[in-house]
Design a protein around this motif. Sequence first.
Motif, PDB file in Angstrom:
ATOM      1  N   PRO A 128      35.294  42.903  46.876  1.00  0.00           N
ATOM      2  CA  PRO A 128      34.932  43.855  47.939  1.00  0.00           C
ATOM      3  C   PRO A 128      36.057  44.804  48.318  1.00  0.00           C
ATOM      4  O   PRO A 128      35.803  45.976  48.616  1.00  0.00           O
ATOM      5  CB  PRO A 128      34.536  42.943  49.113  1.00  0.00           C
ATOM      6  N   ALA A 129      37.304  44.338  48.328  1.00  0.00           N
ATOM      7  CA  ALA A 129      38.422  45.220  48.700  1.00  0.00           C
ATOM      8  C   ALA A 129      38.600  46.332  47.670  1.00  0.00           C
ATOM      9  O   ALA A 129      38.783  47.513  48.027  1.00  0.00           O
ATOM     10  CB  ALA A 129      39.712  44.398  48.843  1.00  0.00           C
ATOM     11  N   LEU A 130      38.560  45.983  46.386  1.00  0.00           N
ATOM     12  CA  LEU A 130      38.689  46.990  45.333  1.00  0.00           C
ATOM     13  C   LEU A 130      37.517  47.968  45.381  1.00  0.00           C
ATOM     14  O   LEU A 130      37.703  49.184  45.239  1.00  0.00           O
ATOM     15  CB  LEU A 130      38.741  46.306  43.970  1.00  0.00           C
ATOM     16  N   SER A 131      36.332  47.461  45.601  1.00  0.00           N
ATOM     17  CA  SER A 131      35.156  48.330  45.689  1.00  0.00           C
ATOM     18  C   SER A 131      35.305  49.330  46.828  1.00  0.00           C
ATOM     19  O   SER A 131      35.052  50.530  46.658  1.00  0.00           O
ATOM     20  CB  SER A 131      33.892  47.476  45.891  1.00  0.00           C
ATOM     21  N   LEU A 132      35.734  48.830  47.999  1.00  0.00           N
ATOM     22  CA  LEU A 132      35.894  49.718  49.151  1.00  0.00           C
ATOM     23  C   LEU A 132      36.962  50.774  48.881  1.00  0.00           C
ATOM     24  O   LEU A 132      36.785  51.950  49.232  1.00  0.00           O
ATOM     25  CB  LEU A 132      36.250  48.892  50.385  1.00  0.00           C
ATOM     26  N   ALA A 133      38.061  50.372  48.254  1.00  0.00           N
ATOM     27  CA  ALA A 133      39.141  51.333  47.973  1.00  0.00           C
ATOM     28  C   ALA A 133      38.667  52.436  47.034  1.00  0.00           C
ATOM     29  O   ALA A 133      38.944  53.624  47.258  1.00  0.00           O
ATOM     30  CB  ALA A 133      40.345  50.599  47.383  1.00  0.00           C
TER      31      ALA A 133
ATOM     32  N   GLY B  88      32.849  43.893  54.913  1.00  0.00           N
ATOM     33  CA  GLY B  88      32.783  43.079  56.128  1.00  0.00           C
ATOM     34  C   GLY B  88      32.107  41.749  55.907  1.00  0.00           C
ATOM     35  O   GLY B  88      32.423  40.758  56.565  1.00  0.00           O
ATOM     36  N   ALA B  89      31.161  41.710  54.948  1.00  0.00           N
ATOM     37  CA  ALA B  89      30.413  40.481  54.699  1.00  0.00           C
ATOM     38  C   ALA B  89      31.090  39.564  53.693  1.00  0.00           C
ATOM     39  O   ALA B  89      30.983  38.338  53.808  1.00  0.00           O
ATOM     40  CB  ALA B  89      28.998  40.829  54.216  1.00  0.00           C
ATOM     41  N   HIS B  90      31.785  40.136  52.706  1.00  0.00           N
ATOM     42  CA  HIS B  90      32.257  39.325  51.578  1.00  0.00           C
ATOM     43  C   HIS B  90      33.770  39.254  51.433  1.00  0.00           C
ATOM     44  O   HIS B  90      34.247  38.494  50.574  1.00  0.00           O
ATOM     45  CB  HIS B  90      31.655  39.863  50.277  1.00  0.00           C
ATOM     46  N   LEU B  91      34.519  40.003  52.204  1.00  0.00           N
ATOM     47  CA  LEU B  91      35.973  39.918  52.108  1.00  0.00           C
ATOM     48  C   LEU B  91      36.448  38.665  52.833  1.00  0.00           C
ATOM     49  O   LEU B  91      36.174  38.487  54.029  1.00  0.00           O
ATOM     50  CB  LEU B  91      36.620  41.162  52.725  1.00  0.00           C
ATOM     51  N   HIS B  92      37.140  37.779  52.137  1.00  0.00           N
ATOM     52  CA  HIS B  92      37.531  36.488  52.701  1.00  0.00           C
ATOM     53  C   HIS B  92      38.969  36.467  53.218  1.00  0.00           C
ATOM     54  O   HIS B  92      39.265  35.737  54.166  1.00  0.00           O
ATOM     55  CB  HIS B  92      37.366  35.383  51.644  1.00  0.00           C
ATOM     56  N   ARG B  93      39.844  37.247  52.626  1.00  0.00           N
ATOM     57  CA  ARG B  93      41.251  37.191  53.009  1.00  0.00           C
ATOM     58  C   ARG B  93      41.720  38.561  53.481  1.00  0.00           C
ATOM     59  O   ARG B  93      41.195  39.590  53.066  1.00  0.00           O
ATOM     60  CB  ARG B  93      42.102  36.730  51.811  1.00  0.00           C
ATOM     61  N   HIS B  94      42.728  38.531  54.346  1.00  0.00           N
ATOM     62  CA  HIS B  94      43.388  39.759  54.822  1.00  0.00           C
ATOM     63  C   HIS B  94      42.378  40.737  55.447  1.00  0.00           C
ATOM     64  O   HIS B  94      42.435  41.946  55.210  1.00  0.00           O
ATOM     65  CB  HIS B  94      44.150  40.442  53.689  1.00  0.00           C
ATOM     66  N   ARG B  95      41.483  40.236  56.237  1.00  0.00           N
ATOM     67  CA  ARG B  95      40.448  41.097  56.824  1.00  0.00           C
ATOM     68  C   ARG B  95      41.049  42.071  57.839  1.00  0.00           C
ATOM     69  O   ARG B  95      40.679  43.246  57.881  1.00  0.00           O
ATOM     70  CB  ARG B  95      39.367  40.229  57.485  1.00  0.00           C
TER      71      ARG B  95
END
Length: 384
Positions: A73-78, A108-115
């Motif tokens: 999710p983080a890479l996708s958002l970036a 927001g739903a799938h990011l587990h770390r460093h939110r």
Amino acid sequence: MTGLWRIPHLWQRLDVTLRDLPLGLLLLALSLVPAFHGHGTQIGGVADRPFDSLGLLAAVLQCLPLALRRRWPALSLALVASGFALDQLSGYHLYAGTAMPIALMSAGAHLHRHRIAAVLAASAAYVALAFALSRVGTGETPAEWVMFYAALGLAWGIGAWLRSTRAREAEYRRRVAEDTRRAERTRIARELHDVVTHHVTAMVVQTEAARHLTARPDLLDETLGTVTDTGRRAMGDLRHLLDVLDPGHTAPSSAEGLRVLVERTRRAGQPVEFTEEGEPAAPRGGAHLVAHRVVQEALTNALKHARGSRTTVHVGHRPGEITVDVGTDRSAAPGAPPGGGRGLAGLRERVESLGGDFAAGARGDGGFAVRARIPAGAPAGGPG
């Protein structure tokens, strides 16, 4: 038709990236439709620009990374945010801008770390984009910038709410599974107690009696034969324990089953008088199983604590209920082995779980009584 039913199952077996890819492809296809050019998200007041190869790059950056929205999710958002920034700064205003809130919601739903770090980084990127758009275009009022930020924040918040909902559901399922395992362990312990204790107690009593029959070979042989038969029955009951644990299983509940139980106790040396009132109804649910267990546990206790004492068993069948009354003339025999009380406590739980009443205690004449009223027609598995 059979193949159609398998499609959802086959779809769920696909990698999550492949399942998320069609949404990105759909947005990309819509972004390439000329009628949709210039009708997407627009902030900063940058003048419209004709769609070209750079616009295609912006569309691809915004749409295709949605395939990673659950896996990374983080890479996708970036990547989506980079494409969104290129789209707005260049003035394409593509329909692909719809991917931005989707990527935020997924993060927001799938990011587990460093939110928290992700929120701060995204907020800083938004401030930088707002500053750049204000330099390239006509800009927006502070209220409009805040409103758009709030809209993006709402998308993240929806994802966070979905995440917390999933977490609560997972915790609930975990507790249910744990309670189910605990209940099943308790149920197995009760069944082991009921099946094993009765036979082992009878064998102990019969073996002790055999010690005093050395001068009577005929009686000694009969007593040892009874011990052997009791041991075989115990082994058979253990082999069929899984059947007993089946919620749909109906243990011996007819008059014949109770009479066999009483006869076994008599052969162990306990004088038992058995009477039955009314006609047994067709076995339904757990009432007949519990009635059988009450009689079994009461006779086992009579063998252990009031050996040789007159014992009475009365079972009544009435519309909607079964009553059991077992009594002995004395409460404990000298030198009787101590009891842990687990059997009677388990019976109380069984009976009360069906909505019935259970009582066990000393009588005024020095004897001991066990009484139970068990509603018939209870749901199967009630006593578990």
